[in-house]
Motif scaffolding. Structure first.
Motif, short mmCIF file in Angstrom:
data_model
loop_
_atom_site.label_atom_id
_atom_site.label_comp_id
_atom_site.label_asym_id
_atom_site.label_seq_id
_atom_site.Cartn_x
_atom_site.Cartn_y
_atom_site.Cartn_z
N LEU A 181 1.45 9.08 -8.08
CA LEU A 181 2.30 7.80 -7.38
C LEU A 181 2.50 7.96 -5.79
O LEU A 181 2.71 7.04 -5.44
CB LEU A 181 3.69 7.83 -8.38
CG LEU A 181 3.63 7.61 -9.76
CD1 LEU A 181 5.24 7.86 -10.29
CD2 LEU A 181 3.24 6.20 -9.97
N LEU A 182 2.66 9.26 -5.62
CA LEU A 182 2.82 9.41 -4.09
C LEU A 182 1.52 8.94 -3.33
O LEU A 182 1.82 8.18 -2.33
CB LEU A 182 2.98 10.91 -3.72
CG LEU A 182 3.05 11.06 -2.23
CD1 LEU A 182 4.43 10.52 -1.88
CD2 LEU A 182 3.19 12.70 -2.02
N THR A 183 0.44 9.07 -3.86
CA THR A 183 -0.68 8.88 -3.11
C THR A 183 -0.84 7.14 -3.12
O THR A 183 -1.56 6.79 -2.41
CB THR A 183 -2.25 9.55 -3.57
OG1 THR A 183 -2.35 9.46 -4.91
CG2 THR A 183 -1.80 11.01 -3.01
N TYR A 206 -0.74 2.04 -0.30
CA TYR A 206 -0.03 0.90 0.01
C TYR A 206 0.26 0.71 1.31
O TYR A 206 0.19 -0.39 1.98
CB TYR A 206 1.42 0.69 -0.95
CG TYR A 206 2.07 -0.43 -0.71
CD1 TYR A 206 1.99 -1.63 -1.38
CD2 TYR A 206 3.41 -0.38 0.03
CE1 TYR A 206 2.64 -2.67 -1.43
CE2 TYR A 206 4.06 -1.53 0.06
CZ TYR A 206 3.62 -2.95 -0.63
OH TYR A 206 4.33 -3.81 -0.35
N PHE A 207 0.76 1.76 1.83
CA PHE A 207 1.07 1.96 3.51
C PHE A 207 -0.03 1.62 4.39
O PHE A 207 -0.10 0.84 5.31
CB PHE A 207 1.68 2.99 3.65
CG PHE A 207 2.10 3.36 5.14
CD1 PHE A 207 3.18 2.85 5.70
CD2 PHE A 207 1.41 4.29 5.78
CE1 PHE A 207 3.22 2.96 7.18
CE2 PHE A 207 1.45 4.68 7.25
CZ PHE A 207 2.53 3.92 7.77
N ALA A 208 -1.15 2.47 3.80
CA ALA A 208 -2.38 2.33 4.42
C ALA A 208 -3.11 0.72 4.54
O ALA A 208 -3.48 0.34 5.59
CB ALA A 208 -3.63 3.21 4.06
N ALA A 210 -5.22 8.20 -2.95
CA ALA A 210 -5.55 7.05 -3.64
C ALA A 210 -6.88 6.00 -2.86
O ALA A 210 -7.27 5.14 -3.28
CB ALA A 210 -4.47 6.03 -3.91
N GLY A 211 -7.21 6.64 -1.71
CA GLY A 211 -8.53 6.40 -1.35
C GLY A 211 -8.36 5.20 -0.01
O GLY A 211 -9.36 4.90 0.66
N ARG A 212 -7.41 4.37 -0.05
CA ARG A 212 -7.34 3.16 0.88
C ARG A 212 -7.40 3.61 2.31
O ARG A 212 -7.79 2.74 3.10
CB ARG A 212 -6.07 2.48 0.43
CG ARG A 212 -5.99 1.92 -1.01
CD ARG A 212 -7.19 1.32 -1.04
NE ARG A 212 -7.49 0.79 -2.65
CZ ARG A 212 -7.95 -0.15 -2.94
NH1 ARG A 212 -8.56 -1.08 -2.62
NH2 ARG A 212 -8.22 -0.18 -4.60
N THR A 255 7.94 -0.07 -3.90
CA THR A 255 7.45 0.03 -5.09
C THR A 255 7.13 -1.00 -6.06
O THR A 255 6.09 -1.06 -6.85
CB THR A 255 8.16 1.41 -5.90
OG1 THR A 255 7.97 2.46 -4.99
CG2 THR A 255 7.77 1.51 -7.42
N PRO A 256 8.28 -1.96 -6.66
CA PRO A 256 7.72 -3.05 -7.26
C PRO A 256 6.76 -4.15 -6.87
O PRO A 256 6.06 -4.67 -7.60
CB PRO A 256 9.15 -4.03 -7.36
CG PRO A 256 10.24 -3.05 -6.78
CD PRO A 256 9.53 -2.06 -5.90
N PHE A 257 6.08 -3.81 -5.53
CA PHE A 257 5.20 -4.74 -5.16
C PHE A 257 3.78 -4.18 -5.21
O PHE A 257 2.88 -4.78 -4.67
CB PHE A 257 5.53 -5.01 -3.48
CG PHE A 257 6.77 -5.79 -3.33
CD1 PHE A 257 6.65 -7.35 -3.61
CD2 PHE A 257 8.12 -5.27 -2.97
CE1 PHE A 257 7.97 -7.77 -3.64
CE2 PHE A 257 9.15 -5.67 -2.93
CZ PHE A 257 9.32 -7.21 -3.05
#
Ligand SMILES: C[S@@+](CC[C@H](N)C(=O)[O-])C[C@H]1O[C@@H](n2cnc3c(N)ncnc32)[C@H](O)[C@@H]1O
Length: 261
Positions: A22-24, A29-31, A63-65, A183-185
């Motif tokens: 969940l953290l990654t 999402y930030f990246a 998560a790779g992004r 998070t909901p997004f």
């Protein structure tokens, strides 16, 4: 400020994979949303060209992004489709598989643990490490760079964190709220994400603590250069510095590449 190597929870082997993933996911999402690493794409691509590399082996991918947004930026700016191999000691398999589906043919995933201090020799490509080199104490950090030289790989270390509390203090304080609101997004939507973020705020607190510790651990450009191997330096070019990113955020980087054979 000197470097402090406190504990980050998500790097502990017994830390629950659900919370780590969940953290990654939040970091990815930030990246994607803020594209902090876009400014490094030109330097990375130049280094890849200088040693003839056409693919990236991303270590500590999360998560790779981060790696994927930079590969996309290289494609947009230079018209070259760079393939990316995603690896991690604790692979976020759902995120890896999603990335491989979306970027069919250009993303390869390694679904078994890849330890950054001991990268298998058959992974061919320019090594990248986004927001992750600070995980390693000096001895391990030197080992990673020495292994890159031993395998004759190019390597790029990129960090948006730094030991600068004028830049990072307010962000760390706002981090739990940012994670809670964002998070909901995050897609795909998941009730598990909402449970561990919005109902029980484990992930927001984890992001704030691990984010703070990441800042305290991040090497400066001079410290990064001091970690590079001194043997056979004539075959390698090393470059370290800082690049402006969005807002006050700066990317600290180290790039090293061998002369083409
Ligand atoms: C802060 S996250 C960064 C993730 C990603 N690179 C990004 O920019 O979003 C650090 C990642 O390093 C991984 N990691 C920690 N120690 C590692 C090690 N010794 N070898 C390989 N990966 C490691 C963690 O599992 C985590 O996914």
């Amino acid at each position: 400020m000197r470097r402090f190597h406190l504990v980050e929870f998500h790097e502990l082997s017994r830390f629950p994979a659900t919370w780590r993933n969940l953290l990654t996911d939040v970091m990815s999402y930030f990246a994607e949303g803020f594209r902090p690493y876009h400014p490094v794409s030109g330097k990375l691509w130049a280094a890849m060209q200088a040693c003839g590399a056409r693919s990236i082996v991303d270590l500590c991918s999360g998560a790779g992004r981060s790696a994927l947004t930079v590969a996309r930026e290289i494609a947009a700016r230079h018209g070259v489709e760079v393939s990316v191999v995603l690896t991690d000691k604790y692979p976020n398999l759902e995120a890896f598989q999603r990335a491989a589906r979306e970027r069919h043919g250009t993303v390869t995933i390694i679904d078994t643990p890849v330890e950054a201090t001991d990268v298998p020799g058959d992974l061919d490509g320019f090594w990248t490490m986004f927001t992750s080199f600070h995980h390693f104490r000096e001895l391990e950090a030197r080992r990673i760079l020495a292994n890159a030289v031993r395998q004759q790989r190019g390597i790029g270390v990129f960090e948006y964190t730094e030991r600068n509390f004028l830049i990072w203090g307010p962000t760390i304080l706002a981090m739990p709220l940012f994670v809670w609101i964002a998070t909901p997004f995050i897609r795909p939507f998941s009730w598990r994400r909402v449970l561990w973020t919005n109902l029980l705020p484990i992930v927001p607190l984890l992001a704030a603590w691990d984010g703070l510790v990441s800042c305290l651990r991040t090497y400066s450009p001079a410290e990064l250069l001091a970690l590079t191997p001194t043997h056979a330096p004539e075959r390698y070019t090393w470059e370290a510095g800082r690049l402006r990113s969005f807002g006050a955020c700066r990317i600290t980087y180290l790039l090293g590449w061998p002369a083409p054979t």
